[in-house]
Design a protein around this motif. Structure first.
Motif, PDB file in Angstrom:
ATOM      1  N   TYR A 120      63.597 -78.448  -0.422  1.00  0.00           N
ATOM      2  CA  TYR A 120      63.870 -77.798  -0.133  1.00  0.00           C
ATOM      3  C   TYR A 120      65.779 -76.941  -0.761  1.00  0.00           C
ATOM      4  CZ  TYR A 120      59.223 -78.384   2.490  1.00  0.00           C
ATOM      5  OH  TYR A 120      57.885 -78.625   2.323  1.00  0.00           O
ATOM      6  N   PHE A 121      65.596 -75.971  -1.607  1.00  0.00           N
ATOM      7  CA  PHE A 121      67.507 -75.436  -1.160  1.00  0.00           C
ATOM      8  C   PHE A 121      67.115 -73.926  -0.420  1.00  0.00           C
ATOM      9  CE2 PHE A 121      65.292 -77.218  -5.252  1.00  0.00           C
ATOM     10  CZ  PHE A 121      66.986 -78.094  -5.831  1.00  0.00           C
ATOM     11  N   GLY A 122      68.135 -73.796   0.436  1.00  0.00           N
ATOM     12  CA  GLY A 122      68.371 -73.168   1.151  1.00  0.00           C
ATOM     13  C   GLY A 122      69.834 -71.869   0.846  1.00  0.00           C
ATOM     14  N   GLU A 123      70.441 -71.664   1.704  1.00  0.00           N
ATOM     15  CA  GLU A 123      71.000 -69.903   1.322  1.00  0.00           C
ATOM     16  C   GLU A 123      72.376 -70.960  -0.089  1.00  0.00           C
ATOM     17  OE1 GLU A 123      71.138 -67.341   1.612  1.00  0.00           O
ATOM     18  OE2 GLU A 123      70.268 -67.220   3.084  1.00  0.00           O
TER      19      GLU A 123
ATOM     20  N   LYS B  83      62.589 -72.111   8.252  1.00  0.00           N
ATOM     21  CA  LYS B  83      63.578 -70.550   8.466  1.00  0.00           C
ATOM     22  C   LYS B  83      64.478 -70.313   7.235  1.00  0.00           C
ATOM     23  CE  LYS B  83      65.118 -67.162  11.470  1.00  0.00           C
ATOM     24  NZ  LYS B  83      66.037 -67.013  12.961  1.00  0.00           N
ATOM     25  N   ASN B  84      64.769 -71.795   7.281  1.00  0.00           N
ATOM     26  CA  ASN B  84      66.110 -71.792   5.595  1.00  0.00           C
ATOM     27  C   ASN B  84      65.832 -71.880   4.413  1.00  0.00           C
ATOM     28  OD1 ASN B  84      67.913 -70.831   8.521  1.00  0.00           O
ATOM     29  ND2 ASN B  84      68.269 -73.310   8.442  1.00  0.00           N
ATOM     30  N   ILE B  85      63.956 -72.261   4.234  1.00  0.00           N
ATOM     31  CA  ILE B  85      63.940 -72.767   2.951  1.00  0.00           C
ATOM     32  C   ILE B  85      63.884 -71.461   2.066  1.00  0.00           C
ATOM     33  CG2 ILE B  85      62.069 -73.758   1.619  1.00  0.00           C
ATOM     34  CD1 ILE B  85      61.210 -75.116   3.884  1.00  0.00           C
ATOM     35  N   ARG B  86      64.496 -71.497   0.868  1.00  0.00           N
ATOM     36  CA  ARG B  86      64.346 -70.589  -0.534  1.00  0.00           C
ATOM     37  C   ARG B  86      63.933 -70.440  -1.221  1.00  0.00           C
ATOM     38  NH1 ARG B  86      65.531 -69.016   3.765  1.00  0.00           N
ATOM     39  NH2 ARG B  86      67.511 -67.444   4.649  1.00  0.00           N
ATOM     40  N   ARG B  87      64.198 -71.607  -1.703  1.00  0.00           N
ATOM     41  CA  ARG B  87      63.136 -72.220  -2.538  1.00  0.00           C
ATOM     42  C   ARG B  87      62.907 -73.534  -3.054  1.00  0.00           C
ATOM     43  NH1 ARG B  87      65.358 -74.831  -7.751  1.00  0.00           N
ATOM     44  NH2 ARG B  87      67.167 -74.586  -6.578  1.00  0.00           N
TER      45      ARG B  87
ATOM     46  N   LEU C 185      57.758 -68.074  -1.840  1.00  0.00           N
ATOM     47  CA  LEU C 185      57.477 -70.078  -1.279  1.00  0.00           C
ATOM     48  C   LEU C 185      55.979 -69.627  -1.329  1.00  0.00           C
ATOM     49  CD1 LEU C 185      59.716 -70.147   1.584  1.00  0.00           C
ATOM     50  CD2 LEU C 185      60.397 -71.136  -1.586  1.00  0.00           C
ATOM     51  N   GLN C 186      54.798 -68.701  -1.048  1.00  0.00           N
ATOM     52  CA  GLN C 186      53.293 -69.184  -1.188  1.00  0.00           C
ATOM     53  C   GLN C 186      53.239 -69.443  -2.230  1.00  0.00           C
ATOM     54  OE1 GLN C 186      51.861 -65.724   0.755  1.00  0.00           O
ATOM     55  NE2 GLN C 186      52.290 -66.267   2.600  1.00  0.00           N
ATOM     56  N   ASP C 187      53.658 -68.474  -3.465  1.00  0.00           N
ATOM     57  CA  ASP C 187      53.624 -68.933  -5.114  1.00  0.00           C
ATOM     58  C   ASP C 187      54.180 -70.009  -5.327  1.00  0.00           C
ATOM     59  OD1 ASP C 187      52.538 -66.487  -5.118  1.00  0.00           O
ATOM     60  OD2 ASP C 187      53.950 -65.020  -5.964  1.00  0.00           O
ATOM     61  N   GLN C 188      54.961 -70.994  -4.634  1.00  0.00           N
ATOM     62  CA  GLN C 188      55.719 -71.986  -5.233  1.00  0.00           C
ATOM     63  C   GLN C 188      54.811 -73.029  -4.803  1.00  0.00           C
ATOM     64  OE1 GLN C 188      59.338 -72.773  -4.860  1.00  0.00           O
ATOM     65  NE2 GLN C 188      60.178 -70.229  -4.761  1.00  0.00           N
ATOM     66  N   ILE C 189      54.006 -72.297  -3.638  1.00  0.00           N
ATOM     67  CA  ILE C 189      52.996 -73.742  -2.722  1.00  0.00           C
ATOM     68  C   ILE C 189      51.500 -73.937  -3.698  1.00  0.00           C
ATOM     69  CG2 ILE C 189      51.939 -74.620  -0.773  1.00  0.00           C
ATOM     70  CD1 ILE C 189      54.157 -72.612   0.463  1.00  0.00           C
ATOM     71  N   ARG C 190      51.390 -72.852  -4.256  1.00  0.00           N
ATOM     72  CA  ARG C 190      50.169 -72.896  -4.980  1.00  0.00           C
ATOM     73  C   ARG C 190      50.134 -73.263  -6.339  1.00  0.00           C
ATOM     74  NH1 ARG C 190      49.172 -67.499  -2.106  1.00  0.00           N
ATOM     75  NH2 ARG C 190      50.249 -66.572  -4.457  1.00  0.00           N
ATOM     76  N   GLN C 191      51.350 -73.810  -6.618  1.00  0.00           N
ATOM     77  CA  GLN C 191      50.959 -74.517  -8.089  1.00  0.00           C
ATOM     78  C   GLN C 191      51.078 -75.734  -7.774  1.00  0.00           C
ATOM     79  OE1 GLN C 191      54.393 -72.539  -9.789  1.00  0.00           O
ATOM     80  NE2 GLN C 191      53.387 -70.679 -10.054  1.00  0.00           N
TER      81      GLN C 191
END
Length: 605
Positions: A23-26, A61-65, A7-13
């Motif tokens: 926000y996507f979960g399970e 806590k539930n964020i996956r993407r 997620l850190q990589d996605q946020i930096r972009q």
């Protein structure tokens, strides 16, 4: 809460641009949709702020993407966010869902139009008025119009050719005077359309044209000495005045205004919507929505303004609110928070509505809880054949690990709810070693001797965690205090299927689905928790050495749980695989069984 590496990589972009984030979960399901003026700053704040409430922490806590969409402006972001929320209905977004289909009044586009109520809006059928939040109010309006104007109710195709051909005959409505018989040509189209024009005015909330029409006709009929006809027009004019008197008149100069008021508590927000047309409130609606992330009122209200205006087809160019809201994508519409004057009175009227709704809902919840608690206590009374309602129940349990630091605990429930101020811890003072029976005698004696000395009220029911042995010691303590017979006493066996009562060697079996048993289980778990917490606070973690804590793969929490319930490793070894699985799960049960098996096979030293 730090973001996962992916997620850190996605946020930096993420760009520093306005847009919408998802926000996507399970199972790659959208769990939240939000808008932002600066996407990177907004999304980063979820993972860097330390003061999030528990609901927001659970979301993070539930964020996956994460996905995002860049837009040109904040207004575009608002619209896109609103559409995505409606489409996906994410778990953590607020969405007004009352499940209602509101009724309309349809003025058909036929020759000699009809006015009919309907819940199905079909394009091309005519002009729909509404929707009406209150069906009774709509029916009163329909009744007024039918009393004023003789409209047809038949479904005939009243083309000029069909009428001239004499295809239709007048019905009972004609003979009752409710219809002028256009089907046989008894009423001309021009007069009928005059009625329709006035009906449109009434449906739009403007009674001036119909009142003027009937007043002029009444005056003309009186001048021509047609007094009976003048009286009929007078009655119609009175009906209009009566209808108007029942409407809430605010100020004739106020026209086409939407008024939104919001108040909230920890769990819900309550919103009032007033629609003002031509100086009168023509529609009121109050709703409750559940909070998902403890959102502030302005964030809750903004999307609901859009949704309710769409739901009730409002074209008002002015919106009044009691809280400032973010800019809405409504070109040409002004939004204000008036502080004085008639517009402020509208806000206060809306607040009265939502404050009443909140009070009513909270009162209903309280009444529901009270009824639920009385039902549970009544069930206990019947199941245990008590002589009075057990409003005050106390439950005792001993806690020691192989004789180490013996303590006891008592929890108190009043009206089927925990009364934590009445909870008590006990250091065992008179008993040496792990003796549950004598320990139970000691704490029961100490508890009720003190209540008697202080003149405090006694419980109606006492529960001891244990079988016949613990129960007999509790009974002995009450007899020695001369309190026997003043309160009921029961003992609960470890598996909870059996309840022992004094002077009966056979246990009492209560239905496992019974609310009595569920409350007893809750009290048993609570007194265990309370006792174990106290026991841990007394025990130096560094000196905790038990056989179970040496088992690889078994943590101290699991060890404490087992020892607190079964009191010794010996009793734990006697459990079957299924019983162990029920307590600690399949994986840890296998670890324990393997460990016990290795110990049995090991040669004696």
């Amino acid at each position: 809460m730090a973001a996962r590496p992916e997620l850190q990589d996605q946020i930096r972009q993420l760009p520093h641009r306005p847009g919408v984030y998802k926000y996507f979960g399970e199972e790659d399901v959208i769990i939240y949709v939000g808008k932002a003026i600066d996407l990177r700053k907004r999304v980063s704040s979820y993972f860097t702020k330390q003061d999030h409430n528990k609901k927001t922490q659970q979301l993070v806590k539930n964020i996956r993407r994460i996905e995002f969409t860049i837009v040109d402006s904040e207004s575009d972001a608002f619209l896109l966010e609103n559409n995505l929320i409606k489409q996906h209905q994410p778990k953590y977004n607020i969405l007004l869902k009352d499940g209602k289909t509101y009724p309309y009044l349809l003025l058909t586009n036929e020759r000699f139009p009809r006015l009919i109520p309907t819940r199905n809006k079909i394009p091309g059928q005519g002009r729909y008025y509404g929707p009406y939040a209150n069906v009774t109010g709509m029916n009163l309006l329909l009744e007024l119009i039918r009393a004023l104007y003789p409209l047809r109710t038949c479904t005939y195709n009243l083309s000029s050719q069909n009428i001239e051909a004499g295809k239709f005959k007048v019905c009972l409505e004609y003979h009752l005077g409710n219809c002028k018989g256009p089907c046989e040509g008894h009423q001309d189209e021009e007069t009928y359309n005059q009625y329709i024009q006035q009906i449109r005015q009434i449906l739009n909330g403007d009674l001036r044209l119909p009142k003027q029409y009937f007043r002029e006709r009444m005056t003309q009929a009186a001048q021509e000495q047609q007094y009976e006809l003048a009286h009929q027009y007078k009655l119609k004019l009175d009906k209009l005045d009566e209808f108007q008197s029942k409407s809430t008149i605010v100020n004739a100069s106020l026209s086409n205004i939407d008024v939104f008021s919001i108040v909230s508590n920890e769990k819900s927000a309550f919103i009032s919507y007033l629609k003002v047309m031509n100086g009168s409130i023509v529609l009121t609606q109050s709703v409750e929505v559940q909070k998902k992330l403890d959102e502030p009122d302005e964030e809750i209200l903004a999307p609901l303004i859009m949704q309710m205006r769409q739901e009730f087809e409002s074209e008002s160019k002015e919106i009044l609110t009691n809280v400032p809201v973010p800019s809405l994508p409504l070109p040409g519409v002004s939004i204000a928070q008036p502080q004085i004057g008639d517009k402020r009175k509208l806000i206060e009227l809306g607040l009265k509505n939502v404050l009443y709704l909140r009070k009513e809902k909270e009162s209903m919840n309280d009444r529901s809880k009270d009824l639920n608690e009385v039902r549970i206590m009544e069930t206990i009374r019947k199941d245990l054949r008590l002589t009075e309602l057990p409003k005050h129940i106390e439950c005792f349990d001993n806690s020691n690990f192989q004789g180490d630091n013996p303590v006891a605990a008592m929890v108190c429930f009043r009206n089927a709810k925990p009364s934590k101020k009445d909870y008590r811890h006990y250091h065992i003072k008179t008993v040496i070693g792990p003796n549950d029976f004598d320990s139970m005698y000691e704490v029961v004696t100490r508890r009720y001797r003190r209540l008697v000395d202080e003149g405090a009220s006694l419980p109606q029911l006492v529960i001891v965690d244990g079988g016949k042995g613990q129960l007999s010691m509790a009974v002995k303590a009450l007899k020695d205090l001369n309190l026997w017979g003043q309160m009921a006493v029961i003992g609960i066996a470890k598996r909870l299927e059996e309840i022992y009562v004094p002077n009966d060697p056979l246990p009492l079996y209560i239905d496992k689905k019974s609310e009595s048993l569920r409350l007893f289980q809750r009290m048993r778990d609570e007194v265990h928790r309370f006792g174990i917490t106290f026991h841990r606070s007394r025990r130096d973690a560094a000196t905790l050495k038990t056989e179970l804590t040496e088992v690889k793969g078994l943590g101290p929490i699991t060890a404490d749980k087992l020892l607190a319930k079964f009191k010794s490793v010996k009793k734990i070894k006697e459990l079957s695989e299924q019983e162990l699985t029920d307590e600690v799960g399949k994986a840890k049960a296998r670890i324990l069984l393997s460990y016990f098996s290795q110990q049995e096979d090991a040669p004696a030293s």
